[in-house]
Scaffold this motif. Structure first.
Motif, PDB file in Angstrom:
ATOM      1  N   GLU A  34      12.284  -6.509  11.829  1.00  0.00           N
ATOM      2  CA  GLU A  34      11.670  -5.450  11.004  1.00  0.00           C
ATOM      3  C   GLU A  34      12.498  -5.249   9.747  1.00  0.00           C
ATOM      4  OE1 GLU A  34      11.435  -2.338  13.825  1.00  0.00           O
ATOM      5  OE2 GLU A  34       9.703  -3.268  14.824  1.00  0.00           O
ATOM      6  N   ASP A  38      11.732  -6.116   5.336  1.00  0.00           N
ATOM      7  CA  ASP A  38      11.965  -5.387   4.105  1.00  0.00           C
ATOM      8  C   ASP A  38      12.678  -6.239   3.089  1.00  0.00           C
ATOM      9  OD1 ASP A  38      10.747  -3.192   5.155  1.00  0.00           O
ATOM     10  OD2 ASP A  38      12.607  -2.321   5.969  1.00  0.00           O
ATOM     11  N   ILE A 101       4.033  -7.659  11.488  1.00  0.00           N
ATOM     12  CA  ILE A 101       4.863  -6.479  11.292  1.00  0.00           C
ATOM     13  C   ILE A 101       4.502  -5.780   9.997  1.00  0.00           C
ATOM     14  CG2 ILE A 101       7.254  -5.764  10.811  1.00  0.00           C
ATOM     15  CD1 ILE A 101       8.049  -7.958  12.891  1.00  0.00           C
ATOM     16  N   ARG A 102       4.334  -6.640   8.976  1.00  0.00           N
ATOM     17  CA  ARG A 102       3.963  -6.048   7.696  1.00  0.00           C
ATOM     18  C   ARG A 102       2.647  -5.253   7.767  1.00  0.00           C
ATOM     19  NH1 ARG A 102       5.320 -10.971   4.829  1.00  0.00           N
ATOM     20  NH2 ARG A 102       7.394 -10.576   3.994  1.00  0.00           N
ATOM     21  N   LYS A 104       1.319  -3.738  10.330  1.00  0.00           N
ATOM     22  CA  LYS A 104       1.532  -2.480  11.046  1.00  0.00           C
ATOM     23  C   LYS A 104       2.136  -1.425  10.164  1.00  0.00           C
ATOM     24  CE  LYS A 104       3.516  -0.563  15.219  1.00  0.00           C
ATOM     25  NZ  LYS A 104       4.851   0.018  15.029  1.00  0.00           N
ATOM     26  N   LYS A 105       3.147  -1.904   9.361  1.00  0.00           N
ATOM     27  CA  LYS A 105       3.802  -0.987   8.477  1.00  0.00           C
ATOM     28  C   LYS A 105       2.813  -0.389   7.480  1.00  0.00           C
ATOM     29  CE  LYS A 105       8.667  -1.388   7.560  1.00  0.00           C
ATOM     30  NZ  LYS A 105       9.707  -2.343   7.094  1.00  0.00           N
ATOM     31  N   ASP A 108       0.628   2.361   9.009  1.00  0.00           N
ATOM     32  CA  ASP A 108       1.343   3.615   9.194  1.00  0.00           C
ATOM     33  C   ASP A 108       1.387   4.396   7.911  1.00  0.00           C
ATOM     34  OD1 ASP A 108       1.641   3.139  11.795  1.00  0.00           O
ATOM     35  OD2 ASP A 108       3.780   2.536  11.699  1.00  0.00           O
ATOM     36  N   GLN A 109       1.675   3.672   6.846  1.00  0.00           N
ATOM     37  CA  GLN A 109       1.784   4.362   5.565  1.00  0.00           C
ATOM     38  C   GLN A 109       0.438   5.000   5.168  1.00  0.00           C
ATOM     39  OE1 GLN A 109       3.299   1.260   3.022  1.00  0.00           O
ATOM     40  NE2 GLN A 109       5.449   1.917   3.246  1.00  0.00           N
TER      41      GLN A 109
END
Lengths: 761, 273
Positions: A34, A38, A101-102, A104-105, A108-109
């Protein structure tokens, strides 16, 4: 698998190092993909992904190429290439994970941002509501109305003209409408206070005046007894001077409250009574009055009838309310309501006029006249009182009964039908069939009563308005009064006669004695009254019924005349002297050659027979005969003559009608025996001979006595049956010129007075 | 209708000649002209009273009989005699006496000048007009067959046809043979008969009761035709040969109606007075 995974990680690390990217591998001792996300640039990852895919395609193509060529070293080569492609797969996998992963992120945002927006929206809504509410409040306030606007105020000019300046304050209020209104209200209040003060003053004033009135009234009422006592004191003086002003005045006072027809009646009868008294007056007037008039009933009730209609309406509504209550309580049927309505319709005026008519023999006819307000007719109730107490014979029951004593005073006036044609419509409404059922209660509405009251009902115009008329009443007064008197007198005479008729005695007055022979053997044994229905059902009265002479207003009687029974054998029921033993009972007539030689030996021979002898010697055609007592017992057949009598209420100006039926050797009536017919005509047609002295009250008894005589003649002249041994049943005692005459063999029924013989008519 | 007062009392008998109507009641016989009656006049033409012996009571005339051959009238009634009156002169020519009680009825024998009379005394007497003598006497009540003592002995009606005579009243209605003076037929009728007449081969009789009775000569009741009066007193047959279509029977009794029979079988109508 673990080996492979470790190997890929290494490769990736290698690659990343190869790509010159600073990794956290050296900085942190942990490994976190994770965090790695970034740090890495997505664009570069995309380039890497493209490159890896191209590499894989190249490697696959080379493997294929190698395989198709086939060679010994090919296998090594392929192995090498496979290893390379495995590495590339590893890279692809790594890239895939990163992409996940990206993603999902990113999600959330986005979510976070959306929540924030929602919160802001809610706040906005609340604020909008608040704004709206406030706006409403504002408009409400703007629309508020004050109470003072409803009060009627004096107009603006008037206000400034009349109001004192300390209230109007013109300089302040002229410009400011608010202040102006306040000032006007002040002025209004001031004015109202003043008016209330005035009202109170008036009330007290009124109280004072009322008290004064009360005092004056008391004074007036105290005056009345004093006046009365003065009047009382003056009465002896009035009486002494024969000036009955007071009594008359009182009557006239009450008469004011009489309904018009009764008033007419009252005035006319009073006038007639006075006129009669004056005509006879050798003595002071009003001493021997044959006709007296009085008013009866409660004057207050009569007055109450003329009260303003509100009261009665109240009463009605009260009674309505009561009725409603009763309906709730016991639910009266329709019939009860109808009954009430009927009672209302048949209501009498509370006042009535009493008329006392005195006859010569001190018997008095009391007439009470009533007025039925709703039917506009008058009725009368009659009562007869006599000076001496009367023994009432059973058959005289109807003679003086109030129901029938005045029936048919004028022909056909039976007083059972209403004379007012309009009444029928009223009756229809409340379900009264005829007035007949109520006549006993109300009195009879005779036509002459209406005429005395001045009411004239024309036959053809049912809705004609009827007004009480004095002239009509006056024109009928005298004849009606006379008729009333004769009616009462004839009824009383009948009443007395019936008493003796019931005991079998036919009373013959001395002035009628000449109509009959001295000796009459047939006797009246029964006198009873019979009902109209019974009369019509008799077999021998058919002719009378068919001729319409047997109306139901007449009175009906049955007389039984007998001859030939045991008691008849003796010459009269009262004297038993003629009979010495049981055997000596029957008489016979024997022709004698030399007259009167045997008379000395005969026990009883009354004077009439003796005189007969004397006349007989003079001029009789037949040889004279003498009466002897005979000792033969012969069978005596009683001859019974039934006479059905129709007594018209107008007796004695209208004669009674007799129908006969003789029971003797069979039944004989006018249908099968001409002599019975002749007997009927003797009593019915030749009644004028039997009237006696005027006013011919003796007619009925004379007719009955005549009937006895006729029966004697009939029986004695009956032709003797030669074949039967023994004497005649009914020896001929009557002197007759001839026994039979004419083709119909008439018997000699006519009695000739001074000579005493019977002849044919 | 013409009504006029002929007598003070009842009219007991009427006969008609070609021009006159003769009526009799109480003691007198009066004559009226038909021509005047038809013109609604009612003037009395003449009146005659037979010579009576008593003055106490005027005897009634119960029967009138015309004797066309000698143009005379026979009157009989209360004084027990038959009076003969000459119609030409109006004088009374004879008096026949022999009855002991008053005379009810008369009948003329057509061939020989003989008259029958029946009376209250129960006898039927046969008179010869030429000799003015009583020829024959039949005391009806003395014959057991027809005597009815409870009704009395009076003879109320009489009719004759050649040798035959029918009479009734108190005794039963009986047909007699005159020459042998014996009763031949007794008619079974309880009520006393007041009028009897021969008609062709029938005998018509009427009396107490509503009916006109029609008898065969043998004694059988042929018919009973009801009328409208409770009792009948007189029957009259119009047998004028001049007007055969006017053949009617009329019956009158003790009611206000006169019944008219155009046919013997039933009552056609009643004249009501």
């Amino acid at each position: 698998m673990e080996l492979q995974l470790k190997g890929s990680v290494i490769v990736l690390t290698l690659n990343s190092t190869n790509n010159g990217v600073t990794s956290g591998w050296e900085e942190g001792k942990y490994y976190s993909e994770e965090a790695e996300v970034d740090r890495r640039d997505p664009g570069r990852d995309y380039e890497l992904y493209k490159y890896t895919c191209q590499e894989l395609q190249r490697l696959m193509a080379e493997i294929q190429d190698l395989k198709s060529r086939g060679g010994k070293d090919a296998a090594v080569e392929i192995e090498d290439r496979r290893i390379q492609s495995c590495v590339h797969f590893m890279i692809l996998k790594k890239l895939n994970r990163l992409a996940h992963i990206r993603l999902k992120k990113g999600r959330d945002q986005t979510h976070e941002a959306k929540q924030k927006v929602d919160a802001y929206h809610l706040q906005l809504q609340n604020l909008l509501y608040e704004v709206m509410h406030l706006q409403k409040e504002i408009t409400k306030c703007l629309e508020f109305k004050s109470k003072h606007e409803e009060i009627d105020l004096v107009s603006l000019e008037e206000f400034y003209k009349e109001a004192p300046p300390d209230i109007s304050k013109a300089e302040v209020t002229m410009g400011d409408p608010h202040q102006q209104t306040l000032a006007r209200l002040d002025w209004e209040l001031e004015q109202r206070k003043r008016l209330a003060e005035k009202y109170r003053e008036c009330l007290s004033n009124k109280e004072k005046i009322l008290k004064e009135i009360e005092v004056k009234k008391e004074y007036l009422s105290s005056l009345q007894p004093r006046l009365n006592s003065i009047m009382q004191a003056s009465l002896p003086v009035q009486e002494y001077l024969f000036m009955p002003f007071d009594q008359a005045h009182k009557q006239y006072e009450t008469a004011r409250h009489l309904p018009p027809p009764l008033y007419v009646l009252f005035v006319q009868t009073t006038a007639y009574g006075q006129a009669c008294a004056h005509m006879k007056s050798s003595q002071p007037p009003r001493q021997d009055k044959t006709l007296s008039v009085a008013i009866e009933g409660s004057v207050d009730e009569a007055k109450a009838l003329f009260k303003p209609p509100e009261d009665s309406q109240d009463d009605e509504s009260d009674s309505d309310a009561e009725e409603e209550q009763t309906t709730k309580r016991r639910r009266p049927t329709l019939g009860v309501q109808l009954d009430d309505k009927r009672k209302e319709m048949l209501k009498r005026h509370p006042l009535s006029v009493m008329l006392d008519l005195k006859c010569k023999d001190d018997s008095v006819l009391h007439l009470t006249f009533y007025y039925l307000m709703n039917l506009n007719i008058m009725t009368v109730k009659a009562k007869v009182t006599t000076a001496t107490e009367l023994i009432t014979p059973i058959s005289a029951g109807d003679l003086l009964s109030p129901d029938s004593v005045l029936s048919c005073l004028y022909p056909g006036d039976h007083g059972k039908k209403t004379p007012n044609p309009a009444n029928q419509y009223q009756f229809d409404k409340v379900g009264i069939l005829t007035l007949r059922d109520y006549v006993l209660d109300l009195g009879h509405p005779y036509l002459w009563v209406q005429k005395l009251g001045g009411l004239h009902f024309p036959k053809e115009q049912p809705q004609h308005t009827v007004i009480a008329d004095h002239s009509l009443s006056a024109s009928h007064m005298e004849t009606t009064m006379k008729l009333l008197k004769t009616r009462v007198q004839s009824r009383l005479a009948l009443h007395k006669q019936f008493a003796s008729l019931e005991h079998g005695i036919v009373p013959v007055t001395s002035d009628c004695q000449y109509l009959f022979p001295a000796k009459v053997v047939s006797r009246l044994v029964k006198w009873v009254s019979i009902a109209h229905e019974d009369y019509t059902e008799l077999h021998f009265t058919k002719d009378i019924v068919e001729a319409g002479l047997a109306g139901d207003t007449n009175l009906y009687y049955m007389a039984l005349v007998e001859r030939g029974t045991e008691s008849d054998a003796c010459s009269s029921p009262s004297s038993g002297k003629g009979c010495h033993s049981q055997d000596v009972k029957y008489r016979t007539l024997l022709p004698l050659c030399s007259p009167c030689t045997h008379l000395g030996g005969i026990e009883s021979c009354d004077s009439s027979q003796l005189s007969w002898h004397l006349i007989g010697q003079g001029f009789l055609l037949e040889p004279p005969r003498c009466c002897l007592w005979c000792c033969h017992p012969a069978p005596a057949l009683a001859a019974k003559l039934q006479a059905a009598v129709v007594l018209n209420p107008g007796y004695s100006s209208i004669p009674p009608v007799f129908q006969l039926c003789l029971n003797w050797k069979g039944e004989k009536t006018n249908n099968n025996d001409d002599n019975i017919r002749a007997m009927e005509s003797e009593v019915n047609v030749c009644y004028k001979e039997l009237c006696g002295p005027r006013p011919s009250h003796q007619l009925l008894t004379n007719q009955l006595q005549r009937l006895c005589v006729l029966l004697d003649v009939y029986l004695e002249t009956e032709s003797h049956d030669d074949s039967v041994e023994g004497p005649k049943e009914f020896p001929q005692e009557k002197m007759c010129l001839r026994l039979f005459r004419g083709p119909s063999r008439m018997k000699p029924f006519k009695y000739n007075h001074p000579q005493g013989f019977f002849s044919h008519r | 209708m013409v009504t006029f007062q002929a007598h003070d009392g009842p009219v007991y008998s009427m006969v008609s000649t070609d021009r006159h109507l003769l009526s009799a009641g109480d003691g007198e016989v009066k004559a009226w002209l038909w021509a005047e009656i038809l013109k609604k006049g009612c003037k009395e033409l003449w009146r005659r009273q037979p010579p009576y012996r008593t003055s106490l009571e005027v005897p009634e005339i119960n029967a009138l009989l015309l004797v066309p051959k000698e143009n005379s009238l026979i009157l009989a009634g209360g004084d027990c005699q038959l009076h003969t009156m000459d119609l030409e002169t109006g004088t009374f020519t004879r008096a026949l006496w022999g009855h002991t009680d008053y005379i009810h009825c008369l009948a003329l024998r057509e061939r020989s000048p003989e008259v029958l009379s029946g009376g209250e005394d129960g006898a039927v007497r046969l008179w010869d007009l030429r000799t003015a003598k009583e020829v024959q006497t039949i005391e009806v009540y003395k014959h057991e067959e027809c005597s009815r003592p409870h009704n009395g002995r009076w003879i109320g009606c009489l009719a004759t046809d050649s040798d035959w005579m029918v009479c009734g009243g108190g005794p039963a209605l009986t047909l007699w043979h005159l020459r042998s003076s014996t009763p031949t037929t007794i008619f079974p009728m309880r009520a006393p008969q007041k009028h009897v007449t021969f008609y062709q081969d029938l005998i018509l009789s009427a009396g107490q009761g509503r009916c006109v009775n029609q008898w065969q000569l043998s004694g059988e009741l042929k018919a009973q035709v009801p009328g409208s009066s409770p009792g009948l007193l007189s029957l009259s047959l119009n047998q004028q040969p001049a007007a055969p279509e006017c053949k009617v029977l009329t019956a009158a009794g003790n009611s206000c109606r006169v019944d008219v029979f155009t046919n013997l079988g039933y009552r056609a109508f009643s004249l009501s007075f």
